[in-house]
Write a protein that holds these residues in place. Structure first.
Motif, short mmCIF file in Angstrom:
data_model
loop_
_atom_site.label_atom_id
_atom_site.label_comp_id
_atom_site.label_asym_id
_atom_site.label_seq_id
_atom_site.Cartn_x
_atom_site.Cartn_y
_atom_site.Cartn_z
N MET A 1 -23.06 7.79 0.18
CA MET A 1 -21.73 8.06 -0.63
C MET A 1 -20.90 7.83 0.55
SD MET A 1 -22.41 11.75 -2.42
CE MET A 1 -21.08 12.02 -2.87
N THR A 2 -19.64 7.01 -0.06
CA THR A 2 -18.37 6.67 0.89
C THR A 2 -17.24 7.26 0.26
OG1 THR A 2 -19.76 4.72 1.24
CG2 THR A 2 -17.54 4.51 2.06
N ARG A 3 -16.57 7.92 1.24
CA ARG A 3 -15.18 8.44 0.68
C ARG A 3 -14.14 7.74 1.77
NH1 ARG A 3 -18.58 11.78 1.28
NH2 ARG A 3 -19.69 12.76 -0.70
N LEU A 4 -13.14 7.03 1.26
CA LEU A 4 -12.20 6.42 2.01
C LEU A 4 -10.72 6.80 1.63
CD1 LEU A 4 -13.96 3.03 2.03
CD2 LEU A 4 -13.99 4.63 3.64
N LEU A 5 -9.93 6.49 2.18
CA LEU A 5 -8.40 6.59 2.19
C LEU A 5 -7.85 5.30 2.78
CD1 LEU A 5 -5.73 7.84 1.45
CD2 LEU A 5 -6.03 9.45 3.60
N VAL A 6 -7.03 4.56 1.80
CA VAL A 6 -6.10 3.38 2.55
C VAL A 6 -4.60 3.94 2.42
CG1 VAL A 6 -5.92 2.34 0.42
CG2 VAL A 6 -5.72 1.21 2.18
N ILE A 7 -4.17 3.81 3.64
CA ILE A 7 -2.58 4.41 3.95
C ILE A 7 -1.88 3.20 4.53
CG2 ILE A 7 -3.28 5.41 6.08
CD1 ILE A 7 -1.60 7.63 5.01
N GLY A 8 -0.69 3.27 4.14
CA GLY A 8 0.34 2.33 4.78
C GLY A 8 1.26 2.29 4.04
N PRO A 9 2.63 1.59 4.66
CA PRO A 9 3.78 1.87 3.98
C PRO A 9 3.86 0.84 2.59
CG PRO A 9 3.78 0.21 5.71
CD PRO A 9 2.56 0.79 5.77
N PRO A 10 4.85 1.39 1.80
CA PRO A 10 4.96 0.29 0.48
C PRO A 10 5.03 -1.15 0.93
CG PRO A 10 6.38 2.36 0.30
CD PRO A 10 5.70 1.99 1.70
N GLY A 11 4.03 -1.82 0.04
CA GLY A 11 4.30 -3.52 0.29
C GLY A 11 3.27 -3.81 1.23
N ALA A 12 2.53 -2.99 1.84
CA ALA A 12 1.62 -3.21 3.04
C ALA A 12 0.37 -4.13 2.77
CB ALA A 12 1.18 -2.27 4.28
N GLY A 13 0.06 -4.05 1.38
CA GLY A 13 -1.22 -4.38 0.58
C GLY A 13 -2.40 -3.59 0.28
N LYS A 14 -1.84 -2.30 0.33
CA LYS A 14 -2.78 -1.35 0.00
C LYS A 14 -3.56 -1.47 -1.29
CE LYS A 14 0.04 2.28 0.17
NZ LYS A 14 1.17 1.61 0.26
N GLY A 15 -2.62 -1.76 -2.55
CA GLY A 15 -3.34 -1.97 -3.52
C GLY A 15 -4.46 -3.15 -3.63
N THR A 16 -4.22 -4.08 -3.15
CA THR A 16 -4.93 -5.49 -3.12
C THR A 16 -6.17 -4.99 -2.34
OG1 THR A 16 -3.33 -6.93 -3.44
CG2 THR A 16 -5.19 -8.00 -2.34
N GLN A 17 -6.04 -4.46 -1.08
CA GLN A 17 -7.18 -4.12 -0.28
C GLN A 17 -8.06 -2.98 -0.72
OE1 GLN A 17 -8.03 -6.17 1.96
NE2 GLN A 17 -6.49 -7.44 1.91
N ALA A 18 -7.28 -2.11 -1.65
CA ALA A 18 -8.23 -0.97 -2.10
C ALA A 18 -9.09 -1.54 -3.12
CB ALA A 18 -7.07 0.11 -2.67
N GLU A 19 -8.64 -2.33 -3.98
CA GLU A 19 -9.48 -3.13 -5.25
C GLU A 19 -10.72 -3.65 -4.37
OE1 GLU A 19 -7.16 -5.77 -7.60
OE2 GLU A 19 -5.98 -4.11 -8.47
N ARG A 20 -10.41 -4.51 -3.26
CA ARG A 20 -11.66 -5.33 -2.78
C ARG A 20 -12.37 -4.24 -1.88
NH1 ARG A 20 -10.29 -10.57 -0.26
NH2 ARG A 20 -9.53 -11.92 -1.99
N MET A 21 -12.03 -3.25 -1.34
CA MET A 21 -12.76 -2.28 -0.48
C MET A 21 -13.64 -1.66 -1.82
SD MET A 21 -10.87 -0.65 2.71
CE MET A 21 -9.16 -0.50 1.69
N ALA A 22 -13.05 -1.14 -2.75
CA ALA A 22 -13.82 -0.42 -3.83
C ALA A 22 -15.15 -1.26 -4.27
CB ALA A 22 -12.93 0.04 -4.81
N ALA A 23 -14.68 -2.65 -4.56
CA ALA A 23 -15.77 -3.38 -5.13
C ALA A 23 -16.90 -3.65 -3.93
CB ALA A 23 -15.01 -4.73 -5.39
N ALA A 24 -16.36 -3.71 -2.68
CA ALA A 24 -17.33 -3.68 -1.43
C ALA A 24 -18.45 -3.03 -1.53
CB ALA A 24 -16.55 -4.34 -0.41
N PHE A 25 -17.65 -1.55 -1.58
CA PHE A 25 -18.58 -0.33 -1.40
C PHE A 25 -19.14 0.12 -2.80
CE2 PHE A 25 -16.12 -0.48 2.61
CZ PHE A 25 -16.95 0.04 3.21
N GLY A 26 -18.69 -0.42 -3.75
CA GLY A 26 -19.32 0.07 -5.20
C GLY A 26 -18.79 1.51 -5.59
N ILE A 27 -17.56 1.75 -5.22
CA ILE A 27 -17.01 2.86 -5.54
C ILE A 27 -15.52 2.66 -6.46
CG2 ILE A 27 -17.87 4.16 -3.67
CD1 ILE A 27 -15.29 3.93 -2.09
N PRO A 28 -15.18 3.95 -7.05
CA PRO A 28 -13.83 3.46 -7.81
C PRO A 28 -12.65 3.52 -7.00
CG PRO A 28 -14.81 5.69 -8.13
CD PRO A 28 -15.81 4.87 -7.55
N ALA A 29 -11.71 2.75 -7.02
CA ALA A 29 -10.24 2.76 -6.38
C ALA A 29 -9.46 3.75 -7.19
CB ALA A 29 -9.50 1.39 -6.41
#
Length: 194
Positions: free
Chosen positions: A1-29
């Motif tokens: 089980m992996t529980r992550l939080l991605v944080i950063g200012p608006p426009g820092a690429g959180k959404g793009t990286q969240a999708e990629r991390m979620a896919a890499a770890f097999g967890i929902p974004a």
């Protein structure tokens, strides 16, 4: 089980990286922004309320956000872990997330802080606004959101930093490079992809 939080200012690429991390770890974004936009698009009662806050460049109140996120984290696909994007943003939301996780006997494994230059962030968001026709991404609203982020959200890094779970990654550069930096930094903390 992996529980992550991605944080950063608006426009820092959180959404793009969240999708990629979620896919890499097999967890929902779990993106509050996506949940809010779906409600706005569907013109639900919540969506109309959310749109008023977005148009003013303000965050949605904690009570509304906490309820939406709490419900989402109790859905079956999040039982094996999740990646939060856009939540928590305030100290009250941190306390609510702690309460939710403690009730399930769990906690966050890591907080990925994506950092990016303010001028670069504004340029990214203005470009996105032009490409997507997003009325909420004017220069004035963007700068207001960055101010709100600095005031309310950046202090959360201190909280999670005191718990020793913050991983800071430079968000500038090619998308693949940023993803590699994130996955490498998490692997150094013994958090591995599937």
């Amino acid at each position: 089980m992996t529980r992550l939080l991605v944080i950063g200012p608006p426009g820092a690429g959180k959404g793009t990286q969240a999708e990629r991390m979620a896919a890499a770890f097999g967890i929902p974004a779990v993106s509050t922004g996506d949940m809010f936009r779906a409600n706005v698009k569907g013109k639900t009662a919540l969506g109309i309320q959310v749109q008023e806050f977005i148009d003013a460049g303000k965050y949605v109140p904690d009570s509304v956000t906490n309820a939406i996120v709490g419900d989402r984290l109790h859905q079956a696909d999040a039982a094996a872990g999740f990646l939060l994007d856009g939540y928590p943003r305030t100290l009250d939301q941190v306390q609510e997330l702690d309460r939710l996780l403690e009730a399930d006997g769990t906690q966050l494994d890591a907080v990925v802080q994506i950092v990016a230059d303010t001028d670069e962030v504004v340029a990214r968001l203005l470009k996105r606004a032009a490409e997507q026709g997003r009325a909420d991404d004017t220069a004035e609203v963007i700068r207001h959101r960055l101010d709100v982020y600095a005031e309310q959200t950046a202090p959360l890094i201190d909280i999670y930093g005191s718990r020793g779970i913050v991983v800071t990654v430079d968000g500038l550069g090619a998308v693949d490079e940023v993803t590699a930096r994130i996955l490498d930094a998490l692997a150094e903390r013994d958090i591995h992809t599937v």
